[in-house]
Design an enzyme around this catalytic site. Structure first.
Site, PDB file in Angstrom:
ATOM      1  N   GLN A   1     -12.834   0.420  -0.819  1.00 43.60           N
ATOM      2  CA  GLN A   1     -13.091   1.593  -1.652  1.00 43.60           C
ATOM      3  C   GLN A   1     -13.535   1.194  -3.055  1.00 43.60           C
ATOM      4  OE1 GLN A   1      -9.328   3.615  -1.445  1.00 43.60           O
ATOM      5  NE2 GLN A   1      -9.403   3.793   0.787  1.00 43.60           N
TER       6      GLN A   1
ATOM      7  N   SER B   1       0.812  -1.208   0.000  1.00 44.73           N
ATOM      8  CA  SER B   1       0.000   0.000   0.000  1.00 44.73           C
ATOM      9  C   SER B   1       0.851   1.267   0.000  1.00 44.73           C
ATOM     10  CB  SER B   1      -0.928   0.022   1.225  1.00 44.73           C
ATOM     11  OG  SER B   1      -1.892  -0.999   1.148  1.00 44.73           O
TER      12      SER B   1
ATOM     13  N   GLY C   1      -4.966   6.715   2.332  1.00 43.70           N
ATOM     14  CA  GLY C   1      -5.032   8.150   2.098  1.00 43.70           C
ATOM     15  C   GLY C   1      -6.334   8.596   1.485  1.00 43.70           C
ATOM     16  N   TYR C   2      -7.223   7.638   1.198  1.00 43.61           N
ATOM     17  CA  TYR C   2      -8.534   7.930   0.606  1.00 43.61           C
ATOM     18  C   TYR C   2      -9.625   7.318   1.473  1.00 43.61           C
ATOM     19  CZ  TYR C   2      -5.967   9.361  -3.565  1.00 43.61           C
ATOM     20  OH  TYR C   2      -5.122  10.008  -4.431  1.00 43.61           O
TER      21      TYR C   2
ATOM     22  N   HIS D   1      -7.437  -2.606   8.892  1.00 43.60           N
ATOM     23  CA  HIS D   1      -6.769  -3.885   8.635  1.00 43.60           C
ATOM     24  C   HIS D   1      -7.000  -4.885   9.761  1.00 43.60           C
ATOM     25  CE1 HIS D   1      -4.203  -2.974   5.065  1.00 43.60           C
ATOM     26  NE2 HIS D   1      -4.488  -1.740   5.449  1.00 43.60           N
TER      27      HIS D   1
ATOM     28  N   GLU E   1      -6.190  -7.927   9.745  1.00 37.31           N
ATOM     29  CA  GLU E   1      -5.040  -8.839   9.827  1.00 37.31           C
ATOM     30  C   GLU E   1      -3.862  -8.183  10.533  1.00 37.31           C
ATOM     31  OE1 GLU E   1      -3.606  -6.126   6.843  1.00 37.31           O
ATOM     32  OE2 GLU E   1      -5.580  -6.976   7.267  1.00 37.31           O
TER      33      GLU E   1
ATOM     34  N   CYS F   1      -9.662  -2.231   3.054  1.00 34.80           N
ATOM     35  CA  CYS F   1      -8.900  -1.053   2.641  1.00 34.80           C
ATOM     36  C   CYS F   1      -9.200  -0.661   1.184  1.00 34.80           C
ATOM     37  CB  CYS F   1      -7.412  -1.288   2.879  1.00 34.80           C
ATOM     38  SG  CYS F   1      -6.447   0.227   2.951  1.00 34.80           S
ATOM     39  N   LEU F   2      -8.244  -0.790   0.255  1.00 38.59           N
ATOM     40  CA  LEU F   2      -8.517  -0.421  -1.133  1.00 38.59           C
ATOM     41  C   LEU F   2      -9.669  -1.240  -1.689  1.00 38.59           C
ATOM     42  CD1 LEU F   2      -7.799   1.173  -3.694  1.00 38.59           C
ATOM     43  CD2 LEU F   2      -6.158  -0.638  -4.263  1.00 38.59           C
TER      44      LEU F   2
ATOM     45  N   ASN G   1      -3.849   2.097   7.079  1.00 39.61           N
ATOM     46  CA  ASN G   1      -2.896   2.668   6.124  1.00 39.61           C
ATOM     47  C   ASN G   1      -3.657   3.052   4.865  1.00 39.61           C
ATOM     48  OD1 ASN G   1      -0.836   3.349   4.397  1.00 39.61           O
ATOM     49  ND2 ASN G   1      -0.220   1.240   4.007  1.00 39.61           N
TER      50      ASN G   1
END
Length: 405
Positions: free
Chosen positions: A295, A45, A335-336, A376, A378, A291-292, A333
């Site tokens: 999104q 990431s 930024g969006y 996260h 994990e 996370c991503l 972690n």
């Protein structure tokens, strides 16, 4: 050797060079974790970014190769207050200095990382250059910094071909909980030579193998190793697919569940991947995203994302489960974030929020066996509070199988 960190607003920090010798232009971000710098360095990431660690001493326990979260480090550079030169830990394989030299990662130490972090919090994330050139010309560098973008980094970090992580077969299977594909001490020479394929794979040990017999498809858009390991450790057979894999190929394998991983960059740049995720959403296969992946699922179903001022990066972020009111400490972690105001109430609803700033931390999809989180579960590094979400995913799959029977 002197080193300089030059920010796009013209601020210059002078310090000392360590790690590899090369100049880089990158997006400068900060991480507040007190430990786990190796996991941070090997988290995909961070591709396209240079990481400032706010904890003042980094490298004091060296590098333990079995703790790596991917095959190599991904940040462009590492920024610290002090880099420990003589590590002390019985598990240490090599020093942080040697690790960074080996993989071509430059670093700067001796700067006021607190001042840098306060500047990024005040003005927002900025681009910067790390250089050892004492004759730098600021007027020539600033246009480069303003023009820099991370670009499409998912294609850079994803696996090149699919592979399978076999599930743990019994509670007697040995191995650390930090990964199902891990390093042993004797693998150091292979790692030093750049050949990490020779490492020996071992399953992890968990309390209960509640996923035994389940087959999970993991779409790797920048996956940390411990995501697949967390599922394999619970008995699941995990097939990891490259980010560009068509949805049809994944669904043709008839997985019991689908996992969407974390990853780097602006989610809106993943146009073709979003289209395939929409097809996965339209299937009846249970999905869990992190996370991503969280999104991308939101974008695939019509919601919007936006860039945070300076992001969430660290191991102490509180998130609230809106269903129970319980607060968990999480590792983050990103930024969006997903804009909850753009959610279609007929499609999804908020499931978790960030206690500090109220931003979205998770979604529950209505009429679907799908839930996603921004943080996260994990961890690595970070708390284990939300690891139960992997068990919830497995329970959702089991429930769906029962309902179809």
């Amino acid at each position: 050797m002197k080193a300089f960190l030059i920010l796009e607003d013209g601020t210059v920090f002078e310090g000392r060079h360590f790690g590899a010798v090369r100049d880089v232009v990158s997006e400068i971000v900060f991480n507040t974790s007190m430990a786990g710098y190796l996991e941070v360095l090997t988290d995909p990431s961070y591709a396209g970014q240079a990481v400032c660690m706010t904890y003042p001493l980094i490298g004091n326990y060296g590098v333990c190769l079995e703790d790596m979260e991917s095959e190599r480090p991904w940040p462009d550079a590492l920024i610290v207050r002090e880099a420990a030169r003589v590590p002390s830990n019985f598990r240490c394989d090599l020093s942080l200095q040697k690790f960074m030299e080996q993989y071509g990662v430059p670093g700067i130490e001796g700067i006021d990382t607190r001042a840098l972090t306060k500047l990024l919090r005040e003005k927002g994330t900025m681009n910067g250059m790390l250089t050892t050139n004492e004759a730098y010309v600021l007027d020539e560098i600033l246009p480069q910094l303003h023009a820099y973008t991370c670009g499409k980094v998912v294609e850079k970090v994803t696996c090149k071909e699919k592979y399978v992580l076999p599930g743990a077969r019994s509670l007697e299977d040995n191995g650390p909980v930090s990964g199902s594909s891990v390093f042993r001490r004797e693998d150091y020479e292979a790692a030093k030579a750049g050949d990490l394929s020779k490492r020996e794979k071992r399953p992890s040990l968990v309390r209960e193998l509640n996923g035994s017999g389940l087959r999970i498809a993991l779409l790797d858009v920048g996956a940390k190793r411990n995501i697949g390991a967390s599922l394999a450790a619970r008995g699941c057979e995990v097939t990891v697919y490259p980010a560009t894999t068509p949805a049809g190929e994944i669904l043709a394998a008839q997985p019991d569940g689908i996992m969407l991983s974390n990853g780097p960059g602006d989610p809106k740049e993943c146009g073709s991947i979003i289209q395939e995720i929409r097809k996965l959403y339209d299937s009846e296969v249970p999905i869990f995203a992190i996370c991503l992946g969280h999104q991308l699922m939101a974008l695939a179903t019509g919601a919007d994302t936006y860039k945070l001022k300076y992001g969430h990066r660290g191991g102490n972020h509180p998130v609230k489960d809106l269903a129970t009111g319980r607060v968990y400490i999480s590792s983050q972690n990103h930024g969006y974030a997903v804009d909850p105001k753009t959610l279609d109430p007929e499609i999804a609803e908020e499931a978790f929020v960030n206690v500090n700033d109220g931003t979205n931390e998770g979604l529950r999809y209505k009429g679907k066996n799908i839930f996603t989180v921004q943080f996260h579960p994990e961890a690595c590094p970070g708390p284990q509070d939300s690891g139960y979400l992997f068990d919830r995913f497995i329970e959702n799959i089991r429930t769906g199988q029962t309902n179809r029977a």
